[in-house]
Design a protein around this motif. Structure first.
Motif, PDB file in Angstrom:
ATOM      1  N   ILE A 197      11.612  11.416  10.460  1.00  0.00           N
ATOM      2  CA  ILE A 197      10.753  10.358   9.904  1.00  0.00           C
ATOM      3  C   ILE A 197       9.597   9.990  10.832  1.00  0.00           C
ATOM      4  O   ILE A 197       8.727   9.217  10.444  1.00  0.00           O
ATOM      5  CB  ILE A 197      11.563   9.078   9.596  1.00  0.00           C
ATOM      6  N   HIS A 198       9.619  10.527  12.061  1.00  0.00           N
ATOM      7  CA  HIS A 198       8.587  10.093  13.020  1.00  0.00           C
ATOM      8  C   HIS A 198       8.210  11.280  13.908  1.00  0.00           C
ATOM      9  O   HIS A 198       9.088  12.075  14.290  1.00  0.00           O
ATOM     10  CB  HIS A 198       9.139   8.937  13.872  1.00  0.00           C
ATOM     11  N   LYS A 246      -2.270  13.318  10.384  1.00  0.00           N
ATOM     12  CA  LYS A 246      -1.557  13.677  11.630  1.00  0.00           C
ATOM     13  C   LYS A 246      -0.777  14.981  11.497  1.00  0.00           C
ATOM     14  O   LYS A 246      -0.475  15.648  12.490  1.00  0.00           O
ATOM     15  CB  LYS A 246      -0.562  12.565  11.998  1.00  0.00           C
ATOM     16  N   ARG A 248      -3.547   8.175   6.974  1.00  0.00           N
ATOM     17  CA  ARG A 248      -3.612   8.382   8.436  1.00  0.00           C
ATOM     18  C   ARG A 248      -2.462   9.278   8.901  1.00  0.00           C
ATOM     19  O   ARG A 248      -2.641  10.200   9.696  1.00  0.00           O
ATOM     20  CB  ARG A 248      -3.525   7.004   9.101  1.00  0.00           C
ATOM     21  N   SER A 259       9.067  14.086   7.302  1.00  0.00           N
ATOM     22  CA  SER A 259       8.678  13.400   6.065  1.00  0.00           C
ATOM     23  C   SER A 259       7.482  12.494   6.342  1.00  0.00           C
ATOM     24  O   SER A 259       7.446  11.775   7.344  1.00  0.00           O
ATOM     25  CB  SER A 259       9.850  12.562   5.553  1.00  0.00           C
TER      26      SER A 259
HETATM   27  C1  LIG Z   1       9.065   4.441  10.193  1.00  0.00           C
HETATM   28  C2  LIG Z   1       7.571   4.298  10.144  1.00  0.00           C
HETATM   29  C3  LIG Z   1       7.184   3.306   9.037  1.00  0.00           C
HETATM   30  C4  LIG Z   1       7.065   3.782  11.490  1.00  0.00           C
HETATM   31  O1  LIG Z   1       5.654   3.796  11.441  1.00  0.00           O
HETATM   32  P1  LIG Z   1       4.740   3.107  12.532  1.00  0.00           P
HETATM   33  O2  LIG Z   1       5.141   1.668  12.669  1.00  0.00           O
HETATM   34  O3  LIG Z   1       3.318   3.386  12.179  1.00  0.00           O
HETATM   35  O4  LIG Z   1       5.198   3.874  13.854  1.00  0.00           O
HETATM   36  P2  LIG Z   1       4.384   4.141  15.150  1.00  0.00           P
HETATM   37  O5  LIG Z   1       3.468   3.020  15.435  1.00  0.00           O
HETATM   38  O6  LIG Z   1       5.363   4.503  16.200  1.00  0.00           O
HETATM   39  O7  LIG Z   1       3.511   5.428  14.787  1.00  0.00           O
HETATM   40  C5  LIG Z   1       2.740   6.064  15.756  1.00  0.00           C
HETATM   41  C6  LIG Z   1       1.726   6.959  15.094  1.00  0.00           C
HETATM   42  O8  LIG Z   1       2.425   8.009  14.417  1.00  0.00           O
HETATM   43  C7  LIG Z   1       2.078   8.021  13.040  1.00  0.00           C
HETATM   44  N1  LIG Z   1       3.263   8.320  12.257  1.00  0.00           N
HETATM   45  C8  LIG Z   1       4.359   7.593  12.166  1.00  0.00           C
HETATM   46  N2  LIG Z   1       5.248   8.178  11.363  1.00  0.00           N
HETATM   47  C9  LIG Z   1       4.659   9.309  10.928  1.00  0.00           C
HETATM   48  C10 LIG Z   1       5.096  10.341  10.065  1.00  0.00           C
HETATM   49  N3  LIG Z   1       6.299  10.297   9.467  1.00  0.00           N
HETATM   50  N4  LIG Z   1       4.267  11.360   9.879  1.00  0.00           N
HETATM   51  C11 LIG Z   1       3.042  11.417  10.457  1.00  0.00           C
HETATM   52  N5  LIG Z   1       2.583  10.457  11.290  1.00  0.00           N
HETATM   53  C12 LIG Z   1       3.398   9.410  11.502  1.00  0.00           C
HETATM   54  C13 LIG Z   1       1.600   6.618  12.732  1.00  0.00           C
HETATM   55  O9  LIG Z   1       0.719   6.652  11.628  1.00  0.00           O
HETATM   56  C14 LIG Z   1       0.909   6.250  14.038  1.00  0.00           C
HETATM   57  O10 LIG Z   1      -0.360   6.847  14.038  1.00  0.00           O
HETATM   58  P3  LIG Z   1      -1.636   6.063  14.602  1.00  0.00           P
HETATM   59  O11 LIG Z   1      -1.755   4.831  13.731  1.00  0.00           O
HETATM   60  O12 LIG Z   1      -2.763   7.003  14.433  1.00  0.00           O
HETATM   61  O13 LIG Z   1      -1.295   5.733  16.018  1.00  0.00           O
HETATM   62  C15 LIG Z   1       6.889   5.666   9.896  1.00  0.00           C
HETATM   63  O14 LIG Z   1       7.263   6.497  10.956  1.00  0.00           O
HETATM   64  C16 LIG Z   1       7.194   6.316   8.573  1.00  0.00           C
HETATM   65  O15 LIG Z   1       6.634   5.930   7.568  1.00  0.00           O
HETATM   66  N6  LIG Z   1       8.034   7.355   8.565  1.00  0.00           N
HETATM   67  C17 LIG Z   1       8.336   8.187   7.425  1.00  0.00           C
HETATM   68  C18 LIG Z   1       9.048   7.404   6.330  1.00  0.00           C
HETATM   69  C19 LIG Z   1       9.434   8.334   5.217  1.00  0.00           C
HETATM   70  O16 LIG Z   1       8.860   9.377   5.015  1.00  0.00           O
HETATM   71  N7  LIG Z   1      10.463   7.947   4.446  1.00  0.00           N
HETATM   72  C20 LIG Z   1      11.002   8.809   3.434  1.00  0.00           C
HETATM   73  C21 LIG Z   1      11.922   9.814   4.055  1.00  0.00           C
HETATM   74  S1  LIG Z   1      13.425   9.100   4.588  1.00  0.00           S
HETATM   75  C22 LIG Z   1      14.521   9.726   3.466  1.00  0.00           C
HETATM   76  O17 LIG Z   1      14.216  10.622   2.777  1.00  0.00           O
HETATM   77  C23 LIG Z   1      15.865   9.129   3.358  1.00  0.00           C
HETATM   78  C24 LIG Z   1      16.743   9.913   2.393  1.00  0.00           C
HETATM   79  O18 LIG Z   1      16.238   9.930   1.092  1.00  0.00           O
HETATM   80  C25 LIG Z   1      18.087   9.305   2.447  1.00  0.00           C
HETATM   81  O19 LIG Z   1      18.565   8.816   1.418  1.00  0.00           O
HETATM   82  O20 LIG Z   1      18.651   9.296   3.537  1.00  0.00           O
END
Ligand SMILES: CC(C)(COP(=O)(O)OP(=O)(O)OC[C@H]1O[C@@H](n2cnc3c(N)ncnc32)[C@H](O)[C@@H]1OP(=O)(O)O)[C@@H](O)C(=O)NCCC(=O)NCCSC(=O)C[C@H](O)C(=O)O
Ligand SMILES: [Mg+2]
Length: 306
Positions: A230-231, A29, A25, A18
């Motif tokens: 999520i990551h 990725k 950004r 997700s």
């Molecule tokens: C959880 C996060 C907010 C953490 O983000 P961050 O603090 O940026 O983590 P990192 O510093 O470790 O990230 C390293 C680099 O990787 C990129 N990154 C991080 N997550 C993703 C991703 N999901 N996809 C692509 N790239 C990602 C960062 O941008 C960093 O890049 P760089 O800056 O270039 O170094 C974050 O991981 C996040 O937002 N995750 C996804 C959240 C999401 O999609 N939520 C909705 C789905 S959850 C769900 O559906 C629950 C469900 O509905 C339920 O009820 O259970």
């Protein structure tokens, strides 16, 4: 009539990442990471006042360059919200592989979106995925999955959302998910009855590698096709745990060879090294080897683009 899971068309859905559509950004990725599918999220990871900006990000992302070799799914906001219809217009314009509906309670939720897609003449291969993450969604998992069988239905996959389900039910997070297992299995049973895939819920603590490994092993053992992630750090372990390992591939190849032996002609059951093997195991073995071939082809394609 029952449908054996092994006879379904094999899709790779081990790792379903997700990505918040509000984060350009992170969107960028997705080209480089090795997941099987990407969910572009317009729902809970996007603040209400930034929904329009997130849609614009997705328009730009889809028009910039195609995302090769991965299923593309857009998660919309519920149609009952102020955002749902604008999200659907975007889905119809961008034509992803699927639209993911949040908080599906009953088959009518799926049918309403199916009707919108058909009215817009959306291509038949634009499928519907449904999040099962409410108490009513769990209770209705079987009838929701059954709706996937009605002629013209686009339903293809159910995704469990345990964050919402825990919020609604008060079940606390704990390793092993003991109180949730019966509900998870209800979803697996429903998809198995009607020829769909089920994807296991996200694991929030993306730095807890051991906890994630354990939950993948459990989800795989329960019959899930893969895990919502999520990551990016969760992709490699999910691919490993939900893909066939070498021992399973070797065993499947041995079953295929044993049945190819002329001595097995006309036999439905054979002795393979001291173990009973039936033709139903042959079907499973063929499906597993097919999956392994798809994975190998993906890896070869990825090496070419490096
Ligand atoms: C959880 C996060 C907010 C953490 O983000 P961050 O603090 O940026 O983590 P990192 O510093 O470790 O990230 C390293 C680099 O990787 C990129 N990154 C991080 N997550 C993703 C991703 N999901 N996809 C692509 N790239 C990602 C960062 O941008 C960093 O890049 P760089 O800056 O270039 O170094 C974050 O991981 C996040 O937002 N995750 C996804 C959240 C999401 O999609 N939520 C909705 C789905 S959850 C769900 O559906 C629950 C469900 O509905 C339920 O009820 O259970
Ligand atoms: Mg949710």
């Amino acid at each position: 009539m029952s449908r054996n899971p092994a006879t379904r068309s094999v899709r790779l859905r081990r790792s379903v990442l997700s990505v918040p559509a509000i984060n350009p950004r992170a969107l960028e990725k997705t080209h480089a990471v090795d997941c099987d599918a990407v969910i572009f999220d317009l729902e809970d990871s996007v603040a209400p006042e930034r929904k329009a900006e997130a849609r614009e990000n997705l328009r730009n992302f889809f028009s910039a360059r195609p995302l090769e070799g991965k299923e593309r799914i857009i998660r919309i906001n519920d149609l009952s919200t102020n955002f749902g219809l604008a999200d659907m217009e975007l889905v119809i314009a961008l034509n992803p592989d699927a639209v993911l509906l949040p908080k599906v309670d009953e088959p009518q939720d799926v049918m309403a979106v199916g009707d919108l897609l058909s009215e817009a003449d959306a291509p038949e291969d634009l499928r519907i995925w449904a999040m099962i993450e409410t108490p009513r969604g769990i209770l209705n998992a079987a009838v929701i999955a059954e709706a996937g069988r009605t002629p013209g239905s686009r339903l293809d996959c159910l995704v469990v959302g345990l964050n919402d389900l825990r919020k609604e039910t008060g079940v606390l997070p704990e390793p092993g998910r003991s109180y949730l297992v019966p509900w998870l299995m209800q979803v697996v049973l429903a998809v198995s009855a009607y020829g769909l895939d089920a994807i296991d819920s996200v694991f929030n603590d993306f730095r807890d590698e051991q906890g994630f490994d354990a939950e993948c092993l459990q989800g795989r053992a329960m019959g899930f096709a893969g895990k919502m992630l999520i990551h990016p750090a969760q992709i490699e372990p999910a691919n490993r745990h939900f893909g066939p390992d070498q021992a399973a591939i070797t065993e499947a190849e041995a079953i295929i060879s044993a049945f190819a032996d002329p001595a097995s002609d006309g036999l439905n059951v054979i002795n393979a090294g001291g173990r009973m093997v039936e033709r139903l195991h042959l079907v499973q073995a063929e499906s597993l080897v097919h999956k392994a071939c798809l994975i190998a082809a993906r890896q070869a394609a990825a090496r070419k683009t490096m």
